[in-house]
Design a protein around this motif. Structure first.
Motif, PDB file in Angstrom:
ATOM      1  N   GLN A   1       0.799  -1.226   0.000  1.00 19.85           N
ATOM      2  CA  GLN A   1       0.000   0.000   0.000  1.00 19.85           C
ATOM      3  C   GLN A   1       0.834   1.280   0.000  1.00 19.85           C
ATOM      4  N   LYS A   2       2.145   1.164  -0.114  1.00 19.80           N
ATOM      5  CA  LYS A   2       3.011   2.352   0.043  1.00 19.80           C
ATOM      6  C   LYS A   2       2.733   3.456  -0.965  1.00 19.80           C
ATOM      7  N   ASN A   3       2.231   3.113  -2.129  1.00 21.08           N
ATOM      8  CA  ASN A   3       1.955   4.109  -3.171  1.00 21.08           C
ATOM      9  C   ASN A   3       0.466   4.408  -3.325  1.00 21.08           C
ATOM     10  N   LYS A   4      -0.320   4.019  -2.343  1.00 20.88           N
ATOM     11  CA  LYS A   4      -1.766   4.222  -2.412  1.00 20.88           C
ATOM     12  C   LYS A   4      -2.228   5.181  -1.317  1.00 20.88           C
ATOM     13  N   ALA A   5      -3.193   6.003  -1.640  1.00 24.07           N
ATOM     14  CA  ALA A   5      -3.768   6.931  -0.666  1.00 24.07           C
ATOM     15  C   ALA A   5      -4.655   6.163   0.313  1.00 24.07           C
ATOM     16  N   THR A   6      -4.571   6.548   1.574  1.00 22.14           N
ATOM     17  CA  THR A   6      -5.482   6.021   2.588  1.00 22.14           C
ATOM     18  C   THR A   6      -5.889   7.176   3.502  1.00 22.14           C
ATOM     19  N   LYS A   7      -6.941   6.996   4.251  1.00 15.11           N
ATOM     20  CA  LYS A   7      -7.386   8.046   5.160  1.00 15.11           C
ATOM     21  C   LYS A   7      -6.474   8.177   6.373  1.00 15.11           C
ATOM     22  N   TRP A   8      -5.523   7.260   6.518  1.00 11.56           N
ATOM     23  CA  TRP A   8      -4.618   7.271   7.671  1.00 11.56           C
ATOM     24  C   TRP A   8      -3.330   8.042   7.409  1.00 11.56           C
ATOM     25  N   ARG A   9      -3.041   8.384   6.177  1.00 12.11           N
ATOM     26  CA  ARG A   9      -1.791   9.078   5.848  1.00 12.11           C
ATOM     27  C   ARG A   9      -1.758  10.465   6.481  1.00 12.11           C
ATOM     28  N   GLY A  10      -0.574  10.879   6.868  1.00 10.66           N
ATOM     29  CA  GLY A  10      -0.397  12.181   7.500  1.00 10.66           C
ATOM     30  C   GLY A  10      -0.686  13.327   6.550  1.00 10.66           C
ATOM     31  N   GLY A  11      -1.295  14.380   7.073  1.00 10.49           N
ATOM     32  CA  GLY A  11      -1.608  15.549   6.260  1.00 10.49           C
ATOM     33  C   GLY A  11      -2.483  15.171   5.084  1.00 10.49           C
ATOM     34  N   THR A  12      -2.077  15.615   3.905  1.00  9.58           N
ATOM     35  CA  THR A  12      -2.822  15.292   2.677  1.00  9.58           C
ATOM     36  C   THR A  12      -2.022  14.353   1.779  1.00  9.58           C
ATOM     37  N   ALA A  13      -1.061  13.653   2.362  1.00 10.75           N
ATOM     38  CA  ALA A  13      -0.185  12.765   1.594  1.00 10.75           C
ATOM     39  C   ALA A  13      -0.978  11.635   0.938  1.00 10.75           C
ATOM     40  N   LYS A  14      -0.548  11.284  -0.261  1.00 11.52           N
ATOM     41  CA  LYS A  14      -1.171  10.183  -1.009  1.00 11.52           C
ATOM     42  C   LYS A  14      -0.316   8.913  -0.974  1.00 11.52           C
ATOM     43  N   THR A  15       0.995   9.068  -0.757  1.00  9.88           N
ATOM     44  CA  THR A  15       1.899   7.915  -0.715  1.00  9.88           C
ATOM     45  C   THR A  15       2.710   7.970   0.573  1.00  9.88           C
ATOM     46  N   ILE A  16       3.390   6.903   0.873  1.00  3.29           N
ATOM     47  CA  ILE A  16       4.204   6.876   2.082  1.00  3.29           C
ATOM     48  C   ILE A  16       5.365   7.867   1.983  1.00  3.29           C
ATOM     49  N   PHE A  17       5.896   8.056   0.763  1.00  8.29           N
ATOM     50  CA  PHE A  17       6.986   9.020   0.580  1.00  8.29           C
ATOM     51  C   PHE A  17       6.489  10.449   0.806  1.00  8.29           C
ATOM     52  N   GLU A  18       5.306  10.759   0.302  1.00  7.38           N
ATOM     53  CA  GLU A  18       4.704  12.073   0.533  1.00  7.38           C
ATOM     54  C   GLU A  18       4.427  12.281   2.019  1.00  7.38           C
ATOM     55  N   GLU A  19       4.013  11.222   2.687  1.00  2.00           N
ATOM     56  CA  GLU A  19       3.711  11.310   4.107  1.00  2.00           C
ATOM     57  C   GLU A  19       4.969  11.701   4.897  1.00  2.00           C
ATOM     58  N   PHE A  20       6.077  11.079   4.593  1.00  2.86           N
ATOM     59  CA  PHE A  20       7.326  11.423   5.279  1.00  2.86           C
ATOM     60  C   PHE A  20       7.746  12.851   4.957  1.00  2.86           C
ATOM     61  N   GLU A  21       7.466  13.278   3.733  1.00  2.00           N
ATOM     62  CA  GLU A  21       7.761  14.662   3.347  1.00  2.00           C
ATOM     63  C   GLU A  21       6.918  15.641   4.170  1.00  2.00           C
ATOM     64  N   VAL A  22       5.638  15.308   4.356  1.00  2.52           N
ATOM     65  CA  VAL A  22       4.743  16.145   5.165  1.00  2.52           C
ATOM     66  C   VAL A  22       5.288  16.270   6.588  1.00  2.52           C
ATOM     67  N   TYR A  23       5.845  15.190   7.109  1.00  6.31           N
ATOM     68  CA  TYR A  23       6.389  15.200   8.468  1.00  6.31           C
ATOM     69  C   TYR A  23       7.719  15.954   8.550  1.00  6.31           C
ATOM     70  N   GLY A  24       8.294  16.283   7.393  1.00  4.97           N
ATOM     71  CA  GLY A  24       9.578  16.976   7.380  1.00  4.97           C
ATOM     72  C   GLY A  24      10.767  16.029   7.364  1.00  4.97           C
ATOM     73  N   PHE A  25      10.522  14.782   6.982  1.00  2.43           N
ATOM     74  CA  PHE A  25      11.585  13.778   6.943  1.00  2.43           C
ATOM     75  C   PHE A  25      12.027  13.524   5.505  1.00  2.43           C
TER      76      PHE A  25
END
Length: 125
Positions: free
Chosen positions: A26-50
């Motif tokens: 699921q790393k490249n799929k959007a879920t309602k659990w992702r941080g901020g408005t991230a659609k992928t796990i890489f975007e989620e880490f970017e949102v967190y500042g990582f």
């Protein structure tokens, strides 16, 4: 084996498969659990500042610990490594959600899996 033992095996499977699913399937799929408005796990880490490299490190650790937790079904000595290691990383996930002021429910899966991992760890004593 007692019923409790089978329950712990079930928890190990549920936690491990869930972590592997998130990080491998699921790393490249959007879920309602992702941080901020991230659609992928890489975007989620970017949102967190990582960084992307940090995402790879955390992903590798989570996959390895999930596999260790699965192996611990046969090798009990690995139970604490897998369950407490995942608990620590999942606690970091909650802190990352708090850092960006995410809606509380986005932290719920991490919280739930911390609880399950602590039950698993407790069973090892």
């Amino acid at each position: 084996m007692e019923l409790i033992g089978y329950g712990i095996i079930a928890l190990k499977i549920i936690v491990s498969i869930s972590i592997l699913n998130v990080w491998l399937l699921q790393k490249n799929k959007a879920t309602k659990w992702r941080g901020g408005t991230a659609k992928t796990i890489f975007e989620e880490f970017e949102v967190y500042g990582f960084s992307k490299q940090f995402c790879y490190i955390i992903g590798t650790l989570k996959v390895a610990l999930a596999l260790i937790l699965l192996i611990s079904i046969q090798l009990d000595a690995l139970t604490l490594i897998g369950s407490l290691g995942l608990s620590l990383l999942l606690f970091g996930s909650i802190l990352a959600h708090i850092k960006i002021k995410d809606i509380w429910y986005k932290s719920f899966p991490a919280f739930l899996f911390i609880v399950l991992n602590l039950i698993i760890a407790y069973s090892a004593f």
